[in-house]
Motif scaffolding. Sequence first.
Motif, mmCIF file in Angstrom:
data_model
loop_
_atom_site.group_PDB
_atom_site.id
_atom_site.type_symbol
_atom_site.label_atom_id
_atom_site.label_comp_id
_atom_site.label_asym_id
_atom_site.label_seq_id
_atom_site.Cartn_x
_atom_site.Cartn_y
_atom_site.Cartn_z
ATOM 1 N N GLY A 38 20.171 -28.920 0.244
ATOM 2 C CA GLY A 38 20.846 -28.325 1.391
ATOM 3 C C GLY A 38 21.995 -27.396 1.062
ATOM 4 N N PHE A 39 22.290 -27.172 -0.227
ATOM 5 C CA PHE A 39 23.396 -26.310 -0.624
ATOM 6 C C PHE A 39 22.893 -24.926 -0.999
ATOM 7 C CE2 PHE A 39 25.103 -30.516 -1.325
ATOM 8 C CZ PHE A 39 26.421 -30.405 -0.916
ATOM 9 N N THR A 40 23.627 -23.893 -0.579
ATOM 10 C CA THR A 40 23.379 -22.517 -0.998
ATOM 11 C C THR A 40 24.721 -21.909 -1.398
ATOM 12 O OG1 THR A 40 23.569 -21.652 1.270
ATOM 13 C CG2 THR A 40 21.353 -22.192 0.491
ATOM 14 N N ILE A 41 24.683 -20.948 -2.325
ATOM 15 C CA ILE A 41 25.904 -20.250 -2.728
ATOM 16 C C ILE A 41 25.648 -18.758 -2.770
ATOM 17 C CG2 ILE A 41 26.911 -22.168 -4.011
ATOM 18 C CD1 ILE A 41 26.039 -20.826 -6.591
ATOM 19 N N ALA A 42 26.764 -18.007 -2.733
ATOM 20 C CA ALA A 42 26.681 -16.548 -2.779
ATOM 21 C C ALA A 42 27.810 -16.007 -3.640
ATOM 22 C CB ALA A 42 26.789 -15.956 -1.375
#
Length: 105
Positions: A38-42
């Motif tokens: 469930g984690f996303t990064i940018a």
Amino acid sequence: MEYSGPVCRQITPENNALRIWFSHADGLQGKGGAALTGFTIAGADGKFVPAEAKVDGATVVVSSPDVASPVAVRYAWADDPVCNLINQAGLPAGPFRSDEPHYAQ
């Protein structure tokens, strides 16, 4: 008795990752002992990609080989998210995002 799931309280950069600090974090884990989802990064470009997330005490460290210098993280930020972060009491973390002004980076 615990009354809340994990709540994001601070996010700090750490090398090529972001460390997320939680309150209500005793026994942080993926539900059923599974890997966190469930984690996303940018990075600075604002393009979010799926992130690898690992529990480290009362924190979660997120990173991705596709993002050399992450600046933002999101958790469960989708219409029908697949996410599983819970605390020892089995209470789930709610959705959050760090690309809003009220989070200090």
